[in-house]
Design an enzyme around this catalytic site. Structure first.
Site, short mmCIF file in Angstrom:
data_model
loop_
_atom_site.label_atom_id
_atom_site.label_comp_id
_atom_site.label_asym_id
_atom_site.label_seq_id
_atom_site.Cartn_x
_atom_site.Cartn_y
_atom_site.Cartn_z
N LYS A 158 0.67 -1.26 0.02
CA LYS A 158 -0.14 0.12 -0.24
C LYS A 158 0.93 1.43 0.00
CE LYS A 158 -1.31 1.70 4.19
NZ LYS A 158 -1.39 3.17 4.50
N ASN A 159 1.80 1.33 0.99
CA ASN A 159 2.59 2.61 1.14
C ASN A 159 3.58 2.78 -0.21
OD1 ASN A 159 1.06 3.13 3.34
ND2 ASN A 159 3.00 2.47 4.92
N CYS A 192 -4.57 13.42 13.20
CA CYS A 192 -4.25 12.18 12.95
C CYS A 192 -4.19 11.20 14.24
CB CYS A 192 -3.05 11.83 12.06
SG CYS A 192 -2.76 10.10 11.71
N ARG A 243 0.93 14.82 13.05
CA ARG A 243 1.86 14.84 11.65
C ARG A 243 2.01 15.93 10.93
NH1 ARG A 243 -0.48 9.16 9.59
NH2 ARG A 243 1.60 8.98 8.33
N ASP A 267 5.11 0.76 11.84
CA ASP A 267 3.81 0.28 11.47
C ASP A 267 3.67 -1.08 11.85
OD1 ASP A 267 3.18 2.58 10.09
OD2 ASP A 267 3.92 1.91 8.21
N ARG A 304 -8.42 0.09 4.94
CA ARG A 304 -7.41 0.88 4.25
C ARG A 304 -6.38 0.47 3.77
NH1 ARG A 304 -7.92 6.76 6.75
NH2 ARG A 304 -6.65 6.91 5.03
N1 EPU Z 1 7.11 14.37 10.30
C1 EPU Z 1 7.66 15.76 10.67
N2 EPU Z 1 7.43 16.58 9.60
C2 EPU Z 1 7.14 16.38 8.68
C3 EPU Z 1 6.93 14.95 8.31
C4 EPU Z 1 7.17 13.97 9.11
O1 EPU Z 1 7.89 16.31 11.93
O2 EPU Z 1 7.02 17.30 7.56
C5 EPU Z 1 7.72 13.48 11.42
C6 EPU Z 1 6.39 12.59 11.80
O3 EPU Z 1 5.38 13.51 12.49
C7 EPU Z 1 6.95 11.33 12.48
C8 EPU Z 1 8.05 11.34 11.52
O4 EPU Z 1 8.67 12.56 10.89
O5 EPU Z 1 7.29 11.72 13.64
C9 EPU Z 1 8.11 10.31 10.40
O6 EPU Z 1 6.92 10.69 9.71
P1 EPU Z 1 6.89 10.18 8.02
O7 EPU Z 1 6.78 11.65 7.26
O8 EPU Z 1 8.29 9.25 7.78
O9 EPU Z 1 5.51 9.47 7.95
P2 EPU Z 1 4.90 9.49 6.51
O10 EPU Z 1 5.63 9.65 5.18
O11 EPU Z 1 3.56 10.56 6.73
C10 EPU Z 1 4.79 6.80 6.24
C11 EPU Z 1 3.75 5.67 6.10
C12 EPU Z 1 3.32 5.50 7.41
C13 EPU Z 1 4.24 5.35 8.31
C14 EPU Z 1 5.38 6.28 8.46
C15 EPU Z 1 6.55 6.00 9.14
C16 EPU Z 1 2.71 5.98 3.83
C17 EPU Z 1 1.68 6.27 2.93
N3 EPU Z 1 2.49 6.04 5.23
O12 EPU Z 1 3.99 7.92 6.54
O13 EPU Z 1 2.37 4.45 7.21
O14 EPU Z 1 3.89 4.92 9.68
O15 EPU Z 1 5.79 6.55 6.91
O16 EPU Z 1 7.25 4.77 8.57
O17 EPU Z 1 3.84 5.76 3.39
C18 EPU Z 1 0.63 2.97 7.98
O18 EPU Z 1 0.80 2.39 6.73
O19 EPU Z 1 -0.13 2.47 8.72
C19 EPU Z 1 1.25 4.28 8.07
C20 EPU Z 1 1.05 5.24 9.14
#
Ligand code: EPU
Length: 422
Positions: free
Chosen positions: A22-23, A115, A120, A309, A401
């Protein structure tokens, strides 16, 4: 709202095939906006998040066809404004920003709201896109990014307080693919899903190197073309079934996995006393519940560390593992919503500052429970497999989802589950 009834106590065994990630699918689908030509993406899981993404692409003007796991997208004629109604349902919609900005030099995307797994922010995404020359404005709940003269390559560091950002790295990589000049991303996320996106972009004619390491270099090109791509296996779906097998399994084999992507999960399960064996080609694994499960400590970290995750699912495993286990989430320290529901089933868990201390109990008893987010719901399903009685898991849409046909896969493994459609 469907619910899942799990009649606990039936061991699971047999073989299932793991779906596409999915991701990985979500940013790859967004990346189709970078070209006017047809892109064909195979092994896109049939889950609601990929359906939302398809709806967003359609709402932007793309022509999309979907048939048994394959999605064909043609984004020849698109607008720059993502439809709010669908965007608000899925936080991952933020990965529209990079490709839309690169292709249209402007984009309007609704700011993601709160969220349940924690705060986030998207500051790192914005920092990265601004470094490439975008101007940002927030109006009416939307973030509006514009770069009338086009984007320019730059050095971008994407390290935040909780480490690198996965979708932020994706956004900058996609934007940089069509920027003028070279972009170097430091503190890039190293997740396999980032590598899969880089492979997809390179198949479209982009020049991305270093994906999978903390330094990614993107040499901008003028135009990208269509391509055909197979999405990587879903390591979190695989990990979830591996944890299920450790909890309630008598030999569960998962086909179409990637041994390398599952290294930290396999290591954690082995440390907890369970048996994990991969075949010679590393694309199938068999998990047996160990005879003497042991408590352990896991700490979530960016890849190649143990994934956030898979935190909730491992917590569910430790709930009935004798001794005291500790689970620390450094990525999303508030992601412990599943614990309150597990406690309603008899779990002994103490929470403090991003940490769960779990004292193993002999058994859990079934209860009506509420799914709160995708991985928390998976943890409840796992716990219910061994609980005494019938657990009713409400708000199943959370699990739909991200897990393709989870009830059918559990049934195929002999679990006694029923989806109740409402
Ligand atoms: N963060 C910031 N600023 C930003 C972006 C992120 O401070 O601009 C922080 C977040 O709050 C968090 C950390 O950085 O503490 C990592 O977040 P990340 O941006 O890597 O998360 P994401 O890219 O939004 C993806 C996955 C999530 C998974 C996270 C971490 C997808 C669609 N989502 O989210 O997947 O938990 O990486 O590995 O790829 C799930 O599948 O259940 C899911 C939540």
């Amino acid at each position: 709202m469907d619910k899942l009834l799990v009649h606990g106590g039936t061991p699971i065994h047999g073989t299932i095939t793991i779906s596409g990630s999915k991701n990985a699918s979500l940013p790859i689908l967004a990346a189709t906006l970078l070209t006017e030509e047809d892109c064909v993406i195979r092994r896109v899981p049939d889950v609601s998040d990929t359906n939302y993404m398809v709806q967003i692409l359609t709402g932007l003007g793309s022509d999309v066809e979907r048939f048994s796991g394959t999605v064909r997208v043609n984004a020849a004629d698109i607008t720059d404004t993502a439809p709010y109604d669908i965007v608000r349902r899925m936080r991952a919609s933020v990965c529209m920003m990079g490709p839309l900005l690169a292709r249209k030099h402007r984009c309007v995307v609704a700011l993601p709201g709160g969220c349940v797994i924690g705060d986030r922010p998207i500051d790192l995404h914005i920092r990265g896109l601004e470094a490439l020359g975008a101007k940002t404005e927030v109006a009416g709940g939307n973030v509006i990014l514009s770069a009338p003269g086009g984007l320019k390559g730059a050095n971008v560091d994407l390290c935040g307080d909780n480490g690198p950002t996965v979708l932020g790295t994706d956004n900058v990589m996609m934007a940089a693919a069509l920027a003028e000049g070279t972009t170097t991303i430091t503190s890039a996320a190293c997740e396999p899903e980032v590598v899969d996106l880089a492979d997809f972009l390179n198949s479209m004619g982009a020049k991305v190197s270093g994906a999978g390491t903390p330094v990614i270099t993107v040499e901008g090109v003028e135009k990208l073309h269509g391509c055909v791509h197979n999405v990587i296996p879903d390591r979190i779906e695989a990990g979830t079934f591996m944890a299920a097998a450790a909890l309630a399994g008598e030999g569960v084999t998962l086909r179409r996995v990637n041994e390398g992507h599952l290294a930290s999960i396999s290591q954690a399960l082995r440390k907890a006393g369970h048996q994990v064996h991969f075949n010679d080609t590393g694309d199938a694994c068999t998990v047996h519940r160990g005879e003497t499960p042991m408590p352990a400590e896991i700490v979530t970290e960016p890849y190649p560390g143990y994934p956030t995750d898979m935190q909730a699912q491992m917590t569910a495993l430790f709930v009935t593992t004798p001794g005291t286990s500790v689970v620390v989430d450094t990525i999303f320290p508030q992601r412990f919503m599943h614990c309150a529901e597990l406690k309603r089933m008899g779990a002994d868990i103490t929470l403090s500052e991003g940490k769960a201390i779990i004292t193993g109990v002999k058994s859990l008893s079934a209860a009506p429970v509420m799914a709160s987010d995708l991985r928390a719901s998976a943890a409840l399903v796992l716990a219910a497999l061994t609980a005494k009685g019938t657990t009713e898991i409400n708000r199943l849409y959370h699990i739909d989802r991200g897990y393709e046909h989870i009830d059918e896969k559990l049934l195929a493994l002999g679990a006694n589950v029923e989806r109740v459609r409402e």
